[in-house]
Design an enzyme around this catalytic site. Structure first.
Site, PDB file in Angstrom:
ATOM      1  N   THR A 176       0.822  -1.206   0.000  1.00  0.00           N
ATOM      2  CA  THR A 176       0.000   0.000   0.000  1.00  0.00           C
ATOM      3  C   THR A 176       0.861   1.265   0.000  1.00  0.00           C
ATOM      4  O   THR A 176       1.706   1.450   0.869  1.00  0.00           O
ATOM      5  CB  THR A 176      -0.924   0.024   1.234  1.00  0.00           C
ATOM      6  OG1 THR A 176      -1.620  -1.216   1.309  1.00  0.00           O
ATOM      7  CG2 THR A 176      -1.919   1.169   1.143  1.00  0.00           C
ATOM      8  N   HIS A 201       2.659  -5.428  -4.496  1.00  0.00           N
ATOM      9  CA  HIS A 201       1.351  -6.072  -4.527  1.00  0.00           C
ATOM     10  C   HIS A 201       0.437  -5.296  -5.484  1.00  0.00           C
ATOM     11  O   HIS A 201       0.097  -4.135  -5.213  1.00  0.00           O
ATOM     12  CB  HIS A 201       0.724  -6.095  -3.132  1.00  0.00           C
ATOM     13  CG  HIS A 201       1.505  -6.891  -2.136  1.00  0.00           C
ATOM     14  ND1 HIS A 201       1.434  -6.672  -0.778  1.00  0.00           N
ATOM     15  CD2 HIS A 201       2.384  -7.919  -2.291  1.00  0.00           C
ATOM     16  CE1 HIS A 201       2.215  -7.530  -0.148  1.00  0.00           C
ATOM     17  NE2 HIS A 201       2.809  -8.286  -1.042  1.00  0.00           N
ATOM     18  N   MET A 294       0.828  -2.435   3.918  1.00  0.00           N
ATOM     19  CA  MET A 294       0.018  -3.030   4.981  1.00  0.00           C
ATOM     20  C   MET A 294       0.439  -4.481   5.180  1.00  0.00           C
ATOM     21  O   MET A 294       0.751  -5.184   4.222  1.00  0.00           O
ATOM     22  CB  MET A 294      -1.457  -2.976   4.572  1.00  0.00           C
ATOM     23  CG  MET A 294      -2.426  -3.397   5.645  1.00  0.00           C
ATOM     24  SD  MET A 294      -2.695  -2.063   6.825  1.00  0.00           S
ATOM     25  CE  MET A 294      -4.155  -2.661   7.662  1.00  0.00           C
ATOM     26  N   ASP A 297       4.137  -9.035   4.927  1.00  0.00           N
ATOM     27  CA  ASP A 297       4.844  -9.719   3.845  1.00  0.00           C
ATOM     28  C   ASP A 297       6.215  -9.078   3.656  1.00  0.00           C
ATOM     29  O   ASP A 297       6.329  -7.863   3.534  1.00  0.00           O
ATOM     30  CB  ASP A 297       4.028  -9.625   2.548  1.00  0.00           C
ATOM     31  CG  ASP A 297       4.578 -10.522   1.452  1.00  0.00           C
ATOM     32  OD1 ASP A 297       5.203 -11.542   1.779  1.00  0.00           O
ATOM     33  OD2 ASP A 297       4.363 -10.206   0.265  1.00  0.00           O
TER      34      ASP A 297
END
Length: 362
Positions: A176, A201, A294, A297
């Site tokens: 994010t 991501h 966020m 990971d």
């Protein structure tokens, strides 16, 4: 306190679907819906929502114009709703530049089989937006019962690194807020910097456009990674949204490998998978960078890289959109330096310079 969400979309069907998804969550509620930005402007004043979801193409005023005005006059967390088209991806990246926290694909009315996973994606992004700097956040729910939280073991094993090459690599992970953070990092790098592998991501429909956009802005070359790409100095390789990106050796060269193993930490591509692959085959030749995002990971993978001899940087809290992934990596003990985003590229290049000219040998 529930996260109060205002949905702005000209489709009554989409507004209805979003209401069903949002109101089914115990920690959020849809407090209002608007068919266009002009109606939304009044509802924002009346309802004071925590997060907006904003469609791009709407009557009377498009989403980008509204977003630009909103961020200038009343900054607040916004998640864009984008279509899976080339034009849609270009608009989405412009929205992120203007200050949107994140985006998700416009819901399809024929996805009943995948509705639970789709609802999870939407609500996770709303939670992340609520945690962003522009607005006080709310706790993230645990969806582990819905999607297994697999480790990188599900894709490849951890190996003891025995490589003696001196060719350096920069390995980057983000989520994010990462599209803008990656852009700021890459545009400051010189054309003779080491090869770079990046996992952000992002849905697969957007990674090619993201790479092309960065390529037009940077001194280095940027592309979406393909199977077997040789990792070259002055080049960055973006993980495609459909596959994990792994670093591999092919003789004397480093190459990109794509892997469609299961999601790790609910993501494919996963930062942990990229980081583990770098630990496995590059070890002390790696400079790791973890940026805003966020979740956690990348935390385990960054620690594996450090134990293999890598030197790792994390973005600091003040410059993160969401201080999740860097925070977890720091807490795990895998980070050597915590650096503001605007200083990340100079710090990485200074560290490489301290290693001497052999750091750039191909």
């Amino acid at each position: 306190m529930k996260i109060r969400v205002l949905v702005i979309d000209d489709s009554a069907l989409i507004r209805s679907l979003m209401k069903e998804i949002i109101n089914s969550q115990p920690d959020m509620e849809m407090v209002g819906a608007a068919p266009d930005p002009l109606v939304a402007r009044e509802l924002i004043k009346q309802l004071n929502p925590d997060v907006l979801t904003l469609d791009v193409e709407m009557p009377r005023m498009d989403g980008l114009n509204f977003l630009e005005k909103l961020m200038r006059l009343r900054p607040m967390p916004v998640v864009m709703v984008s279509s899976l088209t080339e034009r849609g991806s270009d608009i989405t990246f412009r929205a992120l530049e203007l200050g949107a926290v994140d985006f998700f694909n416009k819901p399809k009315m024929d996805i009943s089989q995948g509705m639970q996973q789709y609802a999870e994606e939407i609500t996770d992004k709303i939670r992340a937006a609520a945690k962003a700097k522009v607005r006080k956040g709310a706790a993230q729910s645990d969806f582990s019962a819905v999607t297994p939280r697999l480790s990188a073991d599900a894709v490849l094993p951890a190996l003891s690194n025995t490589i003696t090459s001196t060719e350096k690599l920069i390995i980057v992970g983000a989520s994010t807020g990462g599209t803008e953070a990656i852009k700021e990092f890459l545009v400051k790098l010189p054309p003779d910097c080491p090869g770079i592998l990046i996992t952000q991501h992002m849905p697969e429909a957007f990674t090619l456009s993201f790479a092309q956009r960065l390529d037009s802005l940077c001194k280095i070359s940027v592309k979406e990674a393909e199977q077997g790409d040789r990792v070259l100095p002055g080049h960055a390789y973006i993980a495609p949204g459909h596959s994990h990106l792994l670093l591999k050796r092919s003789g004397a060269n480093y190459v990109c490998e794509l892997n469609q193993g299961p999601p790790v930490n609910r993501h494919r591509p996963s930062v942990d998978v990229l980081f583990r692959s770098a630990a496995n085959c590059a070890g002390k030749n790696v400079i790791g960078v973890i940026l805003t995002g966020m979740g956690k990971d990348g935390a385990a993978g960054m620690l594996e890289m450090k134990r293999a001899g890598a030197y790792n940087f994390a973005q600091d809290e003040a410059s993160c959109v969401v201080f999740g992934m860097p925070k977890e990596a720091i807490a795990a003990g895998g980070v050597d330096e915590v650096v503001p985003l605007q200083e990340m590229a100079p710090k990485v290049m200074k560290y490489l310079a301290s290693l001497g000219s052999r750091a750039f040998r191909v």
